[in-house]
Write a protein that holds these residues in place. Sequence first.
Motif, short mmCIF file in Angstrom:
data_model
loop_
_atom_site.label_atom_id
_atom_site.label_comp_id
_atom_site.label_asym_id
_atom_site.label_seq_id
_atom_site.Cartn_x
_atom_site.Cartn_y
_atom_site.Cartn_z
N CYS A 316 18.05 41.79 10.80
CA CYS A 316 18.28 42.22 12.11
C CYS A 316 17.77 41.36 13.12
O CYS A 316 18.41 40.69 14.07
CB CYS A 316 17.98 43.76 12.33
SG CYS A 316 18.96 44.82 11.60
N GLN A 317 16.59 40.72 12.99
CA GLN A 317 15.99 39.79 13.70
C GLN A 317 16.62 38.46 13.72
O GLN A 317 16.69 37.76 14.89
CB GLN A 317 14.62 39.48 13.10
CG GLN A 317 13.69 38.65 14.18
CD GLN A 317 12.17 38.46 13.76
OE1 GLN A 317 11.69 39.31 12.77
NE2 GLN A 317 11.21 37.93 14.81
N ALA A 318 17.12 37.95 12.61
CA ALA A 318 17.80 36.83 12.48
C ALA A 318 19.16 36.86 13.40
O ALA A 318 19.50 35.61 13.73
CB ALA A 318 18.01 36.53 11.06
N VAL A 319 19.89 37.93 13.44
CA VAL A 319 21.11 38.03 14.02
C VAL A 319 21.03 38.56 15.50
O VAL A 319 22.01 38.85 16.08
CB VAL A 319 22.03 38.89 13.06
CG1 VAL A 319 22.39 38.27 11.90
CG2 VAL A 319 21.76 40.32 12.96
N GLY A 320 19.70 38.91 15.86
CA GLY A 320 19.45 39.28 17.33
C GLY A 320 19.67 40.70 17.44
O GLY A 320 20.43 41.09 18.63
N LEU A 321 19.77 41.46 16.55
CA LEU A 321 20.06 42.97 16.81
C LEU A 321 18.84 43.93 16.97
O LEU A 321 17.72 43.75 15.87
CB LEU A 321 20.91 43.36 15.29
CG LEU A 321 21.66 44.43 15.50
CD1 LEU A 321 22.66 44.53 16.48
CD2 LEU A 321 22.62 44.66 14.09
N PRO A 322 18.65 44.71 17.71
CA PRO A 322 17.52 45.51 17.69
C PRO A 322 17.26 46.32 16.71
O PRO A 322 18.27 47.08 16.11
CB PRO A 322 17.68 46.29 19.12
CG PRO A 322 18.84 45.74 19.87
CD PRO A 322 19.57 44.87 18.95
N TYR A 323 16.08 46.60 16.04
CA TYR A 323 15.88 47.52 14.77
C TYR A 323 14.79 48.46 15.48
O TYR A 323 13.60 47.97 15.74
CB TYR A 323 15.20 46.66 13.82
CG TYR A 323 14.89 47.54 12.57
CD1 TYR A 323 15.64 47.34 11.42
CD2 TYR A 323 13.86 47.89 12.36
CE1 TYR A 323 15.31 47.99 10.21
CE2 TYR A 323 13.33 48.65 11.31
CZ TYR A 323 14.12 48.60 10.25
OH TYR A 323 13.62 49.34 9.15
N THR A 324 14.99 49.81 15.56
CA THR A 324 14.24 50.71 16.39
C THR A 324 13.59 51.41 15.08
O THR A 324 14.09 52.06 14.22
CB THR A 324 15.31 51.65 17.10
OG1 THR A 324 15.98 50.96 17.98
CG2 THR A 324 14.37 52.63 17.58
N GLU A 325 12.16 51.43 15.33
CA GLU A 325 11.37 52.23 14.48
C GLU A 325 10.14 52.74 15.27
O GLU A 325 9.69 52.11 16.21
CB GLU A 325 10.72 51.09 13.48
CG GLU A 325 9.79 51.49 12.42
CD GLU A 325 9.34 50.99 11.43
OE1 GLU A 325 8.90 51.20 10.43
OE2 GLU A 325 9.19 49.68 11.61
N THR A 326 9.86 54.01 15.19
CA THR A 326 8.73 54.86 16.08
C THR A 326 7.87 55.53 15.06
O THR A 326 8.06 55.57 14.00
CB THR A 326 9.42 55.63 17.15
OG1 THR A 326 10.18 56.72 16.63
CG2 THR A 326 10.49 55.02 17.67
N GLY A 327 7.02 56.23 15.53
CA GLY A 327 6.42 57.27 14.99
C GLY A 327 6.86 58.27 14.99
O GLY A 327 7.92 58.62 15.73
N LEU A 328 6.52 59.40 14.02
CA LEU A 328 7.15 60.73 14.09
C LEU A 328 7.35 61.45 15.52
O LEU A 328 8.31 62.01 15.87
CB LEU A 328 6.72 61.58 13.11
CG LEU A 328 7.36 63.01 12.94
CD1 LEU A 328 8.81 62.66 12.08
CD2 LEU A 328 6.66 63.84 11.64
N ALA A 329 5.86 61.47 16.07
CA ALA A 329 6.01 62.40 17.23
C ALA A 329 6.76 61.66 18.43
O ALA A 329 7.31 62.15 19.08
CB ALA A 329 4.45 62.24 17.80
N GLU A 330 6.95 60.43 18.42
CA GLU A 330 7.41 59.65 19.50
C GLU A 330 8.97 59.77 19.05
O GLU A 330 9.84 59.79 20.18
CB GLU A 330 7.10 58.03 19.23
CG GLU A 330 8.02 57.20 20.35
CD GLU A 330 7.91 57.29 21.77
OE1 GLU A 330 8.79 56.83 22.52
OE2 GLU A 330 6.99 58.14 22.20
#
Length: 347
Positions: A316-330
């Motif tokens: 995803c980083q290589a093709v410029g695509l946002p990769y969303t990852e958060t904590g559980l509470a967030e």
Amino acid sequence: MPQATLAAAESSPDGARSPGSDFAPLLRDVRAQGLLERRTGWYAVGITVNLLALAAVITGIVLLGNTWWVLPLALPLALLWARTAFVGHDAGHAQITGNRKVGRVIGLLHGNLLLGMNDAWWNDKHVRHHANPNHIDKDPDVGVGALVWTQKQAAQREGFARWLTRNQARLFFPMLLLEGIALKVSGFQYLKHQPPRERALSGLLLTAHLGLYAGLLLAVMSPGKAVVFALLHHALFGLHLGMAFAPNHKGMEMPDPDGDRWDHLRRQVLTSRNVRGAALTDWFLGGLNYQIEHHLFPSMPRPHLRLAQPLVKAHCQAVGLPYTETGLAESYRQALTHMHEVGAPLR
């Protein structure tokens, strides 16, 4: 939709596997590392442990009998029912085995018989979600129901539904307490949409579940205690399942129905959110915390999702695509914020 149809429908999304697509290099890397190969032994052990744990809790219910001290056992039973639902989910995606008949049997036993949840209803709904996640016209998970997901949907609400939409963010978790019962009701309602032979089998297993469940409780406790136990158990079960599914897509991108059609990689990555965590998070959320990887590779066995994550993030980083990852509470905060904003015009 039968389990085999679900797997087939998800294995070849439109344009996803074309040699020149952004997804193709990622698919080659994942295959090269063997991450799409089945882990039947891992699932066999997990299913066996879950069934033994269920048997242990049921034994505890029988031994405690007609006493209010039996109520605390509703919590472990709800947790184990959620594990059972995760197995049914994975069977529907053909993650457990490539044998269609075996996968179908696993889904029927875990969904219809053990949970009283129609496996065919779930698969029909789930395949449409996976094909077009967060698409307002095509994803049933963002259709108008008790909750709504866009301000356009909210503007059409009237009466009690309008009040519900105004307050849906604060009511979301309390409403999940009803989800365990709602799943059963939806499963029975779906029977009329099934072919006669499937309807007969599904109906038989759903009825058997109700008979066995009610029979067990009424055999060991008074009707009043049985009703309280059943309500508490289903409330905890619904809450747990809702907490596992809520972080995945709520508040993420929603494709414009009139806009350009996204390819497979963008359709799945932009609409999905991962939840950070370790082994406990994996267990509690049934692997659904790797929602991006799961949506990109629906048939990937659950224990391989964690292994595929670094490949997916790097791609995803290589093709410029946002990769969303958060904590559980967030993740819950973001989902509830979206629901709150949807109801804002009505306040």
